[in-house]
Scaffold this motif. Sequence first.
Motif, mmCIF file in Angstrom:
data_model
loop_
_atom_site.group_PDB
_atom_site.id
_atom_site.type_symbol
_atom_site.label_atom_id
_atom_site.label_comp_id
_atom_site.label_asym_id
_atom_site.label_seq_id
_atom_site.Cartn_x
_atom_site.Cartn_y
_atom_site.Cartn_z
ATOM 1 N N ASP A 309 41.181 37.918 36.765
ATOM 2 C CA ASP A 309 40.143 38.943 36.890
ATOM 3 C C ASP A 309 40.403 39.735 38.176
ATOM 4 O O ASP A 309 40.245 39.187 39.265
ATOM 5 C CB ASP A 309 38.772 38.241 36.958
ATOM 6 C CG ASP A 309 37.608 39.220 37.063
ATOM 7 O OD1 ASP A 309 37.815 40.429 36.855
ATOM 8 O OD2 ASP A 309 36.483 38.766 37.355
ATOM 9 N N HIS A 387 32.294 35.616 42.080
ATOM 10 C CA HIS A 387 31.868 34.530 41.180
ATOM 11 C C HIS A 387 32.998 33.521 41.099
ATOM 12 O O HIS A 387 34.132 33.801 41.510
ATOM 13 C CB HIS A 387 31.524 35.090 39.794
ATOM 14 C CG HIS A 387 32.605 35.983 39.222
ATOM 15 N ND1 HIS A 387 33.698 35.491 38.565
ATOM 16 C CD2 HIS A 387 32.773 37.332 39.246
ATOM 17 C CE1 HIS A 387 34.476 36.505 38.181
ATOM 18 N NE2 HIS A 387 33.949 37.640 38.594
ATOM 19 N N THR A 412 36.208 35.091 43.028
ATOM 20 C CA THR A 412 36.634 36.488 43.170
ATOM 21 C C THR A 412 35.906 37.083 44.374
ATOM 22 O O THR A 412 34.822 36.630 44.746
ATOM 23 C CB THR A 412 36.279 37.333 41.930
ATOM 24 O OG1 THR A 412 34.853 37.394 41.813
ATOM 25 C CG2 THR A 412 36.883 36.768 40.667
ATOM 26 N N GLU A 414 34.845 40.914 45.215
ATOM 27 C CA GLU A 414 34.862 42.210 44.539
ATOM 28 C C GLU A 414 33.796 43.184 45.045
ATOM 29 O O GLU A 414 32.876 43.535 44.298
ATOM 30 C CB GLU A 414 34.766 42.030 43.033
ATOM 31 C CG GLU A 414 33.696 41.078 42.527
ATOM 32 C CD GLU A 414 33.711 40.962 41.005
ATOM 33 O OE1 GLU A 414 33.632 41.996 40.323
ATOM 34 O OE2 GLU A 414 33.810 39.822 40.507
ATOM 35 N N GLU A 437 38.892 44.209 43.614
ATOM 36 C CA GLU A 437 38.625 42.792 43.312
ATOM 37 C C GLU A 437 39.891 41.960 43.394
ATOM 38 O O GLU A 437 40.913 42.319 42.806
ATOM 39 C CB GLU A 437 38.033 42.668 41.900
ATOM 40 C CG GLU A 437 37.773 41.226 41.476
ATOM 41 C CD GLU A 437 37.142 41.120 40.090
ATOM 42 O OE1 GLU A 437 37.315 42.057 39.285
ATOM 43 O OE2 GLU A 437 36.486 40.097 39.821
HETATM 44 MN MN MN Z 1 34.971 39.638 38.529
#
Ligand code: MN
Length: 487
Positions: A309, A387, A412, A414, A437
Amino acid sequence: MQSLRRASCRWILCKRSSKSNTRTYSSKNVVDVGQPTAASHPWLMKEGEMTPGLSSDEYISRRKKLLEILPEGSLAIVAASPVKMMTDVVPYTYRQEADYLYITGCQQPGGVAVLGHEFGLCMFMPKASPHDLIWQGQVAGVGEALNTFKAELSYPMGRLEEILSKMMKRASTLFHNLNTSSRSYMDLEAFQKAGHDGRVKDLSVYTHEVRWIKSEAELMLMRESASIACQALLQTMLHSKAFPDEGFLSAKFEYECRKRGAQRMAFNPVVGGGPNGTVIHYSRNDQKIRDGDLVLMDVGCELHGYVSDLTRTWSPCAHFSPVQEELYSLILETNKECIKLCRPGISISEIHNYSVDKMRKGLKEIGVLKNDNAHNYHPINPTNIGHYLGMDVHDCSTINYNRVLKPGAVITIEPGVYIPSNYDVPERYRGIGIRIEDEVLITESGYEVLTGSIPKEIKQMESLVNNYSPYGMESNFQNISKAASRG
Ligand code: MN
Ligand code: GLY
């Protein structure tokens, strides 16, 4: 007991003889268990692995850890994800429920797994009908549950009512996942009675407890998943000047991930050009990107159950305007400072609070906000700083963000700003969305950035986008020659 089910002749790659050392094909029979194994996919899996990169021993130790923290005499019941149909016989792409995959290693639908202190893992398995075999192919059954997935017990789904009901009646508590529950066991009288007696509780608080700290083998998969996403996003960034189109960039990212071995996207790619970048989970991806606008791409892929991510925001025309640069620099500074805070002992909430302080002050200094109170700030950045990340994108959601981080957790970072086109700020800032991120692994001594290979400095991104020709050296050479002849 060896499964008797064997696929019809299947050609696999093997060495003919050590003398000739040439590669040829053999007609050796390989058991089809409905998903890759070391025998059917030797380029993907080693002997002893249950799923790519994860050994059978690792799965067995996960089950033990979970049983150790579950109350004595209780049962954990987890159903496989159901197949969702697009229309009558046409299914959507299947994705296994993370807890079921984590415990069983089975990537296929139709089963129910039960963990209990008395017996270990019991898997109730589907049986493919001749019709299923024609339309969907081979599926794992009772034999595979015992041999491939190393369950202690296995029964066909047809015996679930009889056997699981007895187990349920003896159990002190039934733990199951409230949001992935299945009628196959919830409709049983014994389950309904347990619910009535207050003996049914949420399992995810236990599974998340073991899932949120990753093993070395899981971290290898997380690193690989991140690396694939970084390479794919770099290729996408390079093509953005020639193809400033949200749909093209989304497709390019997915193609570049899939060709590197990813099974699917981790979530719908967010490809927002200009004001579309202010919509946090924008996924229409159907606009052209106007010259001078930024594009925000929040993307990730899934590799053998583990997701990536990351987000980058850049200028496809390879030139940030002074206003875009001013805002971008604040987000980049916040991103870097928050990453530096990552270490064992700090929590996501503490990093979040630091980022909010920094962003509120910065946005006031720049002149975006008249005053830096929360009421003004929240509408242009309602997101959390990060998260947990793992098998799911918002992984282990029952683990509180106040929990102090430990080595092996992946999060993460971000920071972003999302200023709607009609928001009450000086006009030059309206319609700008920026997010940067990264994925950060918490280590014993601090952190490791898993997405560090994709640039985020303005100058680096501008130079990459500007100096790349998707048509290869020849066209670069022609452009240089044309420029030279124009003199
Ligand atoms: Mn994310
Ligand atoms: N990248 C998707 C999210 O964090 O919500």
